[in-house]
Design a protein around this motif. Structure first.
Motif, PDB file in Angstrom:
ATOM      1  N   VAL A 145       9.874  45.676  20.831  1.00  0.00           N
ATOM      2  CA  VAL A 145       8.093  46.693  21.306  1.00  0.00           C
ATOM      3  C   VAL A 145       6.873  46.552  20.003  1.00  0.00           C
ATOM      4  O   VAL A 145       6.046  46.226  19.579  1.00  0.00           O
ATOM      5  CB  VAL A 145       8.066  48.307  21.231  1.00  0.00           C
ATOM      6  CG1 VAL A 145       7.170  48.006  21.987  1.00  0.00           C
ATOM      7  CG2 VAL A 145       8.870  47.728  22.805  1.00  0.00           C
ATOM      8  N   GLN A 146       8.250  46.994  18.615  1.00  0.00           N
ATOM      9  CA  GLN A 146       7.228  46.999  17.529  1.00  0.00           C
ATOM     10  C   GLN A 146       6.896  45.793  16.469  1.00  0.00           C
ATOM     11  O   GLN A 146       5.964  45.347  16.496  1.00  0.00           O
ATOM     12  CB  GLN A 146       8.818  47.364  16.067  1.00  0.00           C
ATOM     13  CG  GLN A 146       7.487  47.290  14.575  1.00  0.00           C
ATOM     14  CD  GLN A 146       9.300  48.071  13.971  1.00  0.00           C
ATOM     15  OE1 GLN A 146      10.335  47.863  13.567  1.00  0.00           O
ATOM     16  NE2 GLN A 146       8.579  49.020  13.599  1.00  0.00           N
ATOM     17  N   GLY A 147       7.977  44.527  17.357  1.00  0.00           N
ATOM     18  CA  GLY A 147       7.462  42.897  16.736  1.00  0.00           C
ATOM     19  C   GLY A 147       6.233  42.611  17.337  1.00  0.00           C
ATOM     20  O   GLY A 147       5.801  42.229  17.367  1.00  0.00           O
ATOM     21  N   LEU A 148       6.316  43.120  18.858  1.00  0.00           N
ATOM     22  CA  LEU A 148       4.926  42.800  19.253  1.00  0.00           C
ATOM     23  C   LEU A 148       3.255  43.550  19.505  1.00  0.00           C
ATOM     24  O   LEU A 148       2.903  43.438  20.082  1.00  0.00           O
ATOM     25  CB  LEU A 148       5.483  43.299  21.171  1.00  0.00           C
ATOM     26  CG  LEU A 148       6.525  42.350  21.760  1.00  0.00           C
ATOM     27  CD1 LEU A 148       7.321  42.403  23.321  1.00  0.00           C
ATOM     28  CD2 LEU A 148       5.921  40.497  21.842  1.00  0.00           C
ATOM     29  N   GLY A 149       3.660  44.431  18.358  1.00  0.00           N
ATOM     30  CA  GLY A 149       2.409  45.508  17.805  1.00  0.00           C
ATOM     31  C   GLY A 149       2.311  46.356  19.042  1.00  0.00           C
ATOM     32  O   GLY A 149       0.629  46.496  18.516  1.00  0.00           O
ATOM     33  N   TRP A 150       3.467  46.650  19.710  1.00  0.00           N
ATOM     34  CA  TRP A 150       2.981  47.491  20.757  1.00  0.00           C
ATOM     35  C   TRP A 150       3.253  49.141  21.050  1.00  0.00           C
ATOM     36  O   TRP A 150       3.152  49.808  21.903  1.00  0.00           O
ATOM     37  CB  TRP A 150       3.803  47.277  21.946  1.00  0.00           C
ATOM     38  CG  TRP A 150       3.227  46.162  22.720  1.00  0.00           C
ATOM     39  CD1 TRP A 150       1.863  45.249  22.689  1.00  0.00           C
ATOM     40  CD2 TRP A 150       3.784  44.881  24.000  1.00  0.00           C
ATOM     41  NE1 TRP A 150       1.780  43.808  22.970  1.00  0.00           N
ATOM     42  CE2 TRP A 150       2.726  44.425  24.305  1.00  0.00           C
ATOM     43  CE3 TRP A 150       5.008  44.903  24.950  1.00  0.00           C
ATOM     44  CZ2 TRP A 150       2.753  42.878  24.922  1.00  0.00           C
ATOM     45  CZ3 TRP A 150       5.227  43.979  25.873  1.00  0.00           C
ATOM     46  CH2 TRP A 150       4.122  43.319  25.573  1.00  0.00           C
ATOM     47  N   LEU A 151       3.436  49.470  19.610  1.00  0.00           N
ATOM     48  CA  LEU A 151       3.884  50.923  19.578  1.00  0.00           C
ATOM     49  C   LEU A 151       2.335  51.480  19.550  1.00  0.00           C
ATOM     50  O   LEU A 151       1.501  50.940  19.186  1.00  0.00           O
ATOM     51  CB  LEU A 151       4.048  50.507  17.576  1.00  0.00           C
ATOM     52  CG  LEU A 151       5.339  50.432  17.760  1.00  0.00           C
ATOM     53  CD1 LEU A 151       6.228  50.308  15.885  1.00  0.00           C
ATOM     54  CD2 LEU A 151       6.248  51.018  18.286  1.00  0.00           C
ATOM     55  N   ASN A 152       2.477  52.387  20.446  1.00  0.00           N
ATOM     56  CA  ASN A 152       1.606  53.776  20.596  1.00  0.00           C
ATOM     57  C   ASN A 152       0.815  52.627  21.731  1.00  0.00           C
ATOM     58  O   ASN A 152      -0.709  53.179  21.711  1.00  0.00           O
ATOM     59  CB  ASN A 152       1.223  54.237  19.275  1.00  0.00           C
ATOM     60  CG  ASN A 152       1.763  55.805  19.027  1.00  0.00           C
ATOM     61  OD1 ASN A 152       2.491  56.037  18.785  1.00  0.00           O
ATOM     62  ND2 ASN A 152       1.749  55.249  16.794  1.00  0.00           N
ATOM     63  N   THR A 153       1.055  52.325  22.447  1.00  0.00           N
ATOM     64  CA  THR A 153       0.366  51.710  23.371  1.00  0.00           C
ATOM     65  C   THR A 153       0.965  51.900  24.982  1.00  0.00           C
ATOM     66  O   THR A 153       2.214  52.031  24.763  1.00  0.00           O
ATOM     67  CB  THR A 153       0.212  49.874  23.186  1.00  0.00           C
ATOM     68  OG1 THR A 153       1.801  49.592  23.423  1.00  0.00           O
ATOM     69  CG2 THR A 153      -0.471  49.833  21.420  1.00  0.00           C
ATOM     70  N   ILE A 154       0.050  51.837  25.910  1.00  0.00           N
ATOM     71  CA  ILE A 154       0.711  51.667  26.896  1.00  0.00           C
ATOM     72  C   ILE A 154       1.928  50.631  27.643  1.00  0.00           C
ATOM     73  O   ILE A 154       2.636  50.989  28.118  1.00  0.00           O
ATOM     74  CB  ILE A 154      -0.396  51.901  28.512  1.00  0.00           C
ATOM     75  CG1 ILE A 154      -1.029  53.172  28.153  1.00  0.00           C
ATOM     76  CG2 ILE A 154      -0.302  51.766  29.335  1.00  0.00           C
ATOM     77  CD1 ILE A 154      -2.541  52.737  29.054  1.00  0.00           C
ATOM     78  N   ALA A 155       1.730  49.465  27.252  1.00  0.00           N
ATOM     79  CA  ALA A 155       2.531  48.095  27.684  1.00  0.00           C
ATOM     80  C   ALA A 155       3.423  48.295  27.162  1.00  0.00           C
ATOM     81  O   ALA A 155       5.253  48.491  27.471  1.00  0.00           O
ATOM     82  CB  ALA A 155       1.674  47.414  26.400  1.00  0.00           C
ATOM     83  N   GLY A 156       3.385  48.947  25.867  1.00  0.00           N
ATOM     84  CA  GLY A 156       5.095  49.120  24.787  1.00  0.00           C
ATOM     85  C   GLY A 156       5.947  50.481  25.522  1.00  0.00           C
ATOM     86  O   GLY A 156       6.853  50.056  25.093  1.00  0.00           O
ATOM     87  N   ILE A 157       5.323  51.162  26.390  1.00  0.00           N
ATOM     88  CA  ILE A 157       6.140  52.404  27.013  1.00  0.00           C
ATOM     89  C   ILE A 157       6.121  51.762  28.583  1.00  0.00           C
ATOM     90  O   ILE A 157       7.540  52.075  28.948  1.00  0.00           O
ATOM     91  CB  ILE A 157       4.701  53.424  26.951  1.00  0.00           C
ATOM     92  CG1 ILE A 157       4.662  54.889  25.874  1.00  0.00           C
ATOM     93  CG2 ILE A 157       5.651  54.595  27.790  1.00  0.00           C
ATOM     94  CD1 ILE A 157       3.269  55.561  25.777  1.00  0.00           C
ATOM     95  N   ALA A 158       5.518  51.262  28.696  1.00  0.00           N
ATOM     96  CA  ALA A 158       5.934  50.307  30.024  1.00  0.00           C
ATOM     97  C   ALA A 158       7.020  49.766  30.258  1.00  0.00           C
ATOM     98  O   ALA A 158       7.783  49.153  31.277  1.00  0.00           O
ATOM     99  CB  ALA A 158       4.891  50.105  31.348  1.00  0.00           C
ATOM    100  N   ALA A 159       6.748  48.908  29.339  1.00  0.00           N
ATOM    101  CA  ALA A 159       7.691  47.472  29.458  1.00  0.00           C
ATOM    102  C   ALA A 159       8.860  47.537  29.744  1.00  0.00           C
ATOM    103  O   ALA A 159       9.284  46.788  30.362  1.00  0.00           O
ATOM    104  CB  ALA A 159       7.554  46.398  27.960  1.00  0.00           C
ATOM    105  N   PRO A 160       9.547  48.637  29.365  1.00  0.00           N
ATOM    106  CA  PRO A 160      11.169  48.593  29.520  1.00  0.00           C
ATOM    107  C   PRO A 160      11.088  48.885  30.987  1.00  0.00           C
ATOM    108  O   PRO A 160      12.703  49.035  31.286  1.00  0.00           O
ATOM    109  CB  PRO A 160      11.515  49.318  28.440  1.00  0.00           C
ATOM    110  CG  PRO A 160      10.800  49.596  27.333  1.00  0.00           C
ATOM    111  CD  PRO A 160       9.608  49.384  27.823  1.00  0.00           C
ATOM    112  N   GLY A 161      10.659  49.187  31.490  1.00  0.00           N
ATOM    113  CA  GLY A 161      10.252  50.199  32.750  1.00  0.00           C
ATOM    114  C   GLY A 161       9.802  49.063  34.020  1.00  0.00           C
ATOM    115  O   GLY A 161      10.525  49.835  35.167  1.00  0.00           O
ATOM    116  N   ILE A 162      10.036  48.051  33.761  1.00  0.00           N
ATOM    117  CA  ILE A 162       9.297  47.253  35.085  1.00  0.00           C
ATOM    118  C   ILE A 162      10.415  46.442  35.776  1.00  0.00           C
ATOM    119  O   ILE A 162       9.880  45.908  36.731  1.00  0.00           O
ATOM    120  CB  ILE A 162       8.681  46.472  34.239  1.00  0.00           C
ATOM    121  CG1 ILE A 162       8.785  45.096  33.389  1.00  0.00           C
ATOM    122  CG2 ILE A 162       6.767  46.689  33.634  1.00  0.00           C
ATOM    123  CD1 ILE A 162       7.874  43.732  33.052  1.00  0.00           C
TER     124      ILE A 162
END
Length: 290
Positions: A145-162
């Motif tokens: 998530v950090q490498g994708l630049g998704w920290l502090n984003t909805i995508a970063g929070i939701a991604a592992p749970g899809i």
């Protein structure tokens, strides 16, 4: 039948009726006591959210505040960006639920009805994921998530749970229970695998999808650890970690504030349950039976 036999039969029937009524009375009494025991913490939470901190922490405990402080609920919006966190929770829950319904149903159908190389091996690997504690994945998930630049984003929070191994296994078991003749009839009519899945199997899988949706919504709405790690900005946190941060803002926690915030946080899920009560119960009963 003689009068004596008739009298004896009537006495036995009355005795059986009394035993039945007594048994029903005992059953209802036990159920009432169990229900009150289960609902008492929720009622206490409602009452203490309207009390003062001194009343909540008093010894012996106070079960009825002398004055109701409805302003505790207003203070929640002063201490937290509540509406922002509510939006984040709703967005994350929606993304995760839609993702799991789509991906887990497709994977479950593939494992149940399709033949491809290393099918059993891949499915065994998926099942092995269920045996690994989710905390093991925290570091690699964070790095991704950090490498994708998704920290502090909805995508970063939701991604592992899809996607979930449990959802895949549950949908596979459901699809395996559907008649194979339906697929064969569709293939004879010229339907391909995706058409069979989308137009025939998926509509029949509504009970399984309902159960998976309920489980995913509850798990996502109450998720605490992962959002607390990946989201450090209060405006980008879901409600669960946002409320948890209230305990670190003061040396002595404001318990009425925490209780009021918890009630506001559970309100959307409670409203959803009341509006879809029958479907929720059917879905939970289905998941329990399987």
């Amino acid at each position: 039948m003689t009068d004596t036999q008739t009298t004896a039969l009537a006495i036995r029937q009355r005795a059986a009726g009394k035993r039945l009524r007594l048994g029903n009375g005992v059953t209802h009494a036990v159920l009432i006591v169990a229900s009150l025991t289960m609902i008492f913490p929720f009622l206490w939470q409602i009452l203490m959210s309207l009390a003062t901190n001194a009343q909540v922490t008093s010894v012996p405990p106070t079960f009825w505040p002398g004055e109701l402080h409805f302003e505790n609920f207003a203070h929640v919006f002063d201490q937290l960006p509540f509406l922002n966190q509510l939006w984040v929770s709703a967005a994350v829950t929606t993304i995760r639920t839609v993702g799991q319904l789509l991906l887990c149903s497709m994977a479950g159908y593939a494992f149940a009805r399709l033949e491809f190389p290393f099918k059993r091996t891949i499915f065994a690997i998926v099942l092995a994921i269920l045996m690994v504690p989710p905390q093991v994945y925290l570091l690699p998930q964070y790095q991704i998530v950090q490498g994708l630049g998704w920290l502090n984003t909805i995508a970063g929070i939701a991604a592992p749970g899809i996607f979930s191994a449990f959802g895949t296994f549950m949908m596979r078991q459901f699809f395996m229970g559907l008649p194979e003749e339906l697929s064969e009839a569709a293939r004879l009519d010229g339907a391909n695998h995706f058409q069979i899945f989308w137009k025939i199997m998926l509509p029949l899988a509504k009970p399984g999808l309902s159960a998976l949706a309920i489980i995913t919504v509850l798990a996502s709405w109450n998720d605490l650890l992962w959002p607390l790690i990946v989201a450090t900005d209060a405006t980008q946190m879901p409600l669960a970690p946002g409320i948890a941060t209230l305990t670190s803002q003061r040396s002595i926690p404001d318990y009425p504030l925490l209780l009021a915030a918890s009630l506001l946080a559970m309100a959307p899920v409670l409203i959803l349950f009341l509006s879809m009560q029958r479907r929720v119960i059917d879905g939970i009963a289905f998941s329990g039976l399987k």
